[in-house]
Structure formats: C-alpha cells, structure tokens
Scaffold this motif. Sequence first.
Motif, mmCIF file in Angstrom:
data_model
loop_
_atom_site.group_PDB
_atom_site.id
_atom_site.type_symbol
_atom_site.label_atom_id
_atom_site.label_comp_id
_atom_site.label_asym_id
_atom_site.label_seq_id
_atom_site.Cartn_x
_atom_site.Cartn_y
_atom_site.Cartn_z
ATOM 1 N N HIS A 66 15.040 -5.286 21.971
ATOM 2 C CA HIS A 66 13.892 -6.161 22.227
ATOM 3 C C HIS A 66 14.271 -7.246 23.230
ATOM 4 C CE1 HIS A 66 10.281 -8.368 21.656
ATOM 5 N NE2 HIS A 66 10.846 -9.364 21.023
ATOM 6 N N HIS A 67 15.462 -7.794 23.068
ATOM 7 C CA HIS A 67 15.948 -8.818 24.001
ATOM 8 C C HIS A 67 17.007 -8.199 24.907
ATOM 9 C CE1 HIS A 67 14.960 -11.713 20.498
ATOM 10 N NE2 HIS A 67 13.934 -11.662 21.301
ATOM 11 N N HIS A 100 10.399 -6.174 25.880
ATOM 12 C CA HIS A 100 10.123 -7.495 25.309
ATOM 13 C C HIS A 100 8.673 -7.582 24.834
ATOM 14 C CE1 HIS A 100 9.548 -12.005 25.731
ATOM 15 N NE2 HIS A 100 10.315 -11.823 24.670
ATOM 16 N N GLY A 184 9.260 -14.288 16.673
ATOM 17 C CA GLY A 184 10.127 -14.846 17.714
ATOM 18 C C GLY A 184 9.943 -16.328 17.939
ATOM 19 N N HIS A 226 13.860 -16.387 14.346
ATOM 20 C CA HIS A 226 13.502 -15.569 15.515
ATOM 21 C C HIS A 226 14.011 -14.134 15.304
ATOM 22 C CE1 HIS A 226 12.972 -15.579 20.145
ATOM 23 N NE2 HIS A 226 13.075 -14.331 19.736
ATOM 24 N N GLU A 230 12.021 -10.449 14.132
ATOM 25 C CA GLU A 230 11.947 -9.448 15.207
ATOM 26 C C GLU A 230 12.879 -8.255 14.996
ATOM 27 O OE1 GLU A 230 11.963 -11.675 19.030
ATOM 28 O OE2 GLU A 230 9.795 -11.648 18.766
HETATM 29 ZN ZN LIG Z 1 12.226 -12.667 20.775
#
Ligand SMILES: [Zn+2]
Length: 259
Positions: A66-67, A100, A184, A226, A230
Amino acid sequence: MSLVSRQTLSQWLNQSLQVHNFKDYAPNGLQLQGKPTIKKVVMGVTASKAFLEKAAQVKADAVIVHHGWFWKNEDPCITNMKYERIAYAIKQELNVFGYHLPLDAHPEWGNNAQLAKVLDFGVNRVEGQVETCGQGNLVWLGSPPKGKEELGALLQHIETILQRSVLFIGDKTKRVSRIAWCTGGAQGYFDAAIAAGAELFLTGEASEQVFHMAQENGVAFMAAGHHATERYGVQALGEALKAQFPELDVEFIDIPNPV
Ligand SMILES: [Zn+2]
C-alpha cells in the motif's frame, strides 16, 4: 511449475484497481522492475527494508504494498535509506508494486471497505453506491455494529479487534448511529466528516487540532493507528489475486508498526 508474467500481473492489478481514475501522491503500479516471470508474491503494508528482507527470505518474485516509494515532495535522489531499499530490491530482482489511493478506495478490497468488514460496521449506500464525503470521496459513512452504539462499547470492540489501544476523544456514554471512517493518516478529513453529520470519525492518526474540533463540534474522534487500519486492503487484494491466478503463491507478511 507455471508462472505469471510481470506484464500480465501488472495489467490485471492496474485494471482491477482502476489506477487511471486516481491523482495520487505516489505512482501507482509497478515502481521497480524485477524478474520477468512471477511465482511468489508477498503482500505488505509498506515497502520498508525490513519488509523487503522478509519477502526475499521467502523467495518472493514480487511484492505488492500500500505504501510504496517515490512520494511527492520527497527528495528524489536515490541516496541513504532510499538507496538501501532500492539497491536491495534490485539485487533480489524483486518487482515492487505500490497501490496507494486505489487500494484505499476500492469498493470491495479497499482499506475502508475491509476495515468496515473487520470491525462489523454497516456501510451506508445511496442508489447502490457507498455514501462518502471528503476529498476524492475517501471518507466512508455508515453505522456501528448492533449493540455497540455506545461509544465506550464501540471503543472496546475496536481495541479488541485491532489488538491495540485507540486514542479516543469524546463522551464514552454517548450513543451514535452515524459514523465516518477513513484509514491511514486522514485526520485532515475530520471537518468533512463533521459536515456530513457524522457523530464519530475514525482514522489512523491524530493531529493537535482534532482535540479542539471534537470538543467544539461535539463529534467523537478515534485514532486507531495508521498501520493497524491499513493492514486489510492488501490482504483482500492478495485473496483476489489467488482467485484470479491460482498458479501464484501469495502470502501476507506483517511488519508491525505502532504508528
Ligand atoms: Zn497509508
């Protein structure tokens, strides 16, 4: 042993996550090219050095996170920490895919959808579409689980499921029926949630001003982490990937992060 080509995987991911519909702070899709064919895929929240090392240990050909990397406003030079990550991934011939906002917003596999599922939130729908607010429709609206309408009970429920403490601002004896959430670092959308009539806003992180906004608007606020909020989108995407490409070996590796 059958393999999936990098291009086939990339096309399926980009199409399924509708990356062309997003203006984001980082590139979505293949961020670093690795081996041309893929058997082992490791899913994760963040493409950190520790995560890449774990992925390499299990012989990953590709990681999907995701990141990812290359955030807007960061120093574009490949030095220090950024160099270490990229040099390591290149040495291991890892394909690095980052998704993202497309993975926050996806109606089924997205972080908001999956957090609602994990926490048993009701999702409001208007003419079949999820009721949302905030920039990019990233904040979802819905209702607390049955029997957890009192904020104190809801807080305890969330802490139990996410297995961590949650920062709470509000009156624990208050009962709520309309809640808003965005996984997040979405504390900047608190005002949008308030404007949409939410009685509680849940996100991952907090900033100083959310305390005053909660107090003065009489709207409760929760920061549940966060990372903790996530962890679920990538796992749902991993399940979808397995269903689409049974020949792939897909695994989720969590590198815990207290923030
Ligand atoms: Zn995030």
